[in-house]
Design a protein around this motif. Sequence first.
Motif, short mmCIF file in Angstrom:
data_model
loop_
_atom_site.label_atom_id
_atom_site.label_comp_id
_atom_site.label_asym_id
_atom_site.label_seq_id
_atom_site.Cartn_x
_atom_site.Cartn_y
_atom_site.Cartn_z
N ALA A 172 -47.60 -108.75 4.99
CA ALA A 172 -47.95 -109.24 3.65
C ALA A 172 -47.70 -110.75 3.55
CB ALA A 172 -47.14 -108.50 2.59
N ALA A 173 -46.57 -111.22 4.09
CA ALA A 173 -46.25 -112.64 4.02
C ALA A 173 -47.23 -113.47 4.84
CB ALA A 173 -44.82 -112.89 4.51
N VAL A 189 -44.45 -108.66 -3.05
CA VAL A 189 -45.13 -109.57 -2.12
C VAL A 189 -44.51 -110.96 -2.21
CG1 VAL A 189 -47.31 -110.65 -1.52
CG2 VAL A 189 -47.28 -108.27 -2.25
N HIS A 190 -44.26 -111.41 -3.43
CA HIS A 190 -43.64 -112.73 -3.62
C HIS A 190 -42.28 -112.79 -2.95
CE1 HIS A 190 -42.73 -116.19 -6.66
NE2 HIS A 190 -42.75 -116.59 -5.41
N MET A 211 -38.67 -114.36 1.54
CA MET A 211 -37.77 -113.87 2.56
C MET A 211 -38.27 -114.27 3.95
SD MET A 211 -36.68 -109.92 3.37
CE MET A 211 -36.15 -109.68 1.67
N PHE A 212 -39.58 -114.20 4.15
CA PHE A 212 -40.16 -114.57 5.45
C PHE A 212 -39.96 -116.06 5.72
CE2 PHE A 212 -43.96 -116.20 7.67
CZ PHE A 212 -43.77 -115.59 8.90
N CYS A 213 -40.18 -116.90 4.73
CA CYS A 213 -40.01 -118.35 4.92
C CYS A 213 -38.57 -118.69 5.27
CB CYS A 213 -40.44 -119.10 3.66
SG CYS A 213 -42.22 -119.06 3.33
N GLY A 239 -51.88 -117.05 5.69
CA GLY A 239 -53.09 -117.27 6.48
C GLY A 239 -54.35 -117.28 5.67
N SER A 240 -54.51 -116.30 4.78
CA SER A 240 -55.75 -116.20 4.00
C SER A 240 -55.74 -117.08 2.76
CB SER A 240 -55.99 -114.75 3.59
OG SER A 240 -54.98 -114.32 2.68
#
Length: 442
Positions: free
Chosen positions: A150-151, A175-176, A181-183, A156-157
């Motif tokens: 999702a991240a 998602v937010h 969390m991914f960053c 990417g898109s």
Amino acid sequence: METEPEQTDRSSNETALVVQIVSEYRAMLQQQIALHLKRQRDHIARMRQRFLSKLAQRLHRNYVLYDRTRRRMLMDVTLINTRGRNIRERKSVRECSEPLPPTESVEEFSELQFEQFRMDHGTFQFLLDKLEPELSPKTPALSSSTRLAAAIYVLGSGKGYGSAAVKFGMDSSVVHDSVRMFCRAVMKVFRKQVIAMPLDDDCIKQAVLEFEEFVGIPQMCGVVGCLHVPIKPPSKELTKYVNSKGWSSIILQAVVDCNGRFVDVSCEHPGQTKPADMLINSTLYQRMEQLEAPTAAVGNSNVTPFLLGDCKYPLLPWLITPYSTGECMSTAERSFNVYAAKGRSCIGKAFDRLVGRWKVLNRCIDHSEAADLIITCCTLYNIVEQRGSPYLDTWNECHSEEDITPDQPHWECQIVSMDGQEVRNHLSKYMYDHFPVVHDED
């Protein structure tokens, strides 16, 4: 009565007067004809200019329509070809948008979805293995791979959180949270080891050698540049984020190596900041000012390793910029500018591929999250480039108004140090003596 000589003189005077009147009339008529012809030529020239202007506008409008249609068709062909390579998991666009089941296996994603992730299967698995401890789900219903997907899909898109929520079967707030969390995970795990400025002697010598093989300029160890990324500015500080082109941005300052990989990035200044001020207030300036690297003989002078920049930056002993264009430029200076432009192409290509691969940088992201998102995209860029993840040229195509990259601000810095000018002159003479002379039109 008049005598015959008197009559002859009188007749001669009358003839001369008639000839004079005719000559004056002819001259006046010629002047009027010349004036009339000039007016006609001016009128024709104006009509021609007006016609060419309208023709150019019409051709430009037709080209824009043609280019838009061509890009849409290229995107359709790319999607069709991508789906064709994965017959086993061939799905329609509607099927791809259905919620994905929670699972820890990356086999659930199709080739089309990996194209939307802007990376291949191997790179996705690599990120999952490294980041899974940081992405551990708070609830068993949401897997680490789904959070990661999702991240990366959002980055990417460039799609919004709502679009990603529908695609992955989760709430937009989840998602937010996954993106944030991914960053944080990417910067914690990868940033220091993936984006590192070569400061030891061996690394600097290797960087200098690579640039010298690429462009010929000696002692060049990197290229510095800046990219304005569009953001949604805070209402209280709106003016300081508005750049010279009139749109709000935050500035990414970056240094790349010969392969276009980021070795230094900073994203701390609003769009109104000039590159010279941004440079002086950055850690890059302190590093280069304190750098004690081995010098090398260039002609009759010893030159320390330096960065190559454009006209936005000041001319310093460790930051070389091209000569200001003008009629008084020498042949050596013009030729040096061409070689310098080739050297700066590394960072231009890096920025194009960065924005092309991570479309979120082409959207107006929130100012509070902009720095983390930009640094994360730069880190991911280095990872996918180093791992050889394919890059599709269609990612640089504009398929909608959101994909159009705004014009970057342009200005020239007038700060020129005497030492920097001396170094540039030595480099220019060296290139003139040892390499073919090239011009802008070559």
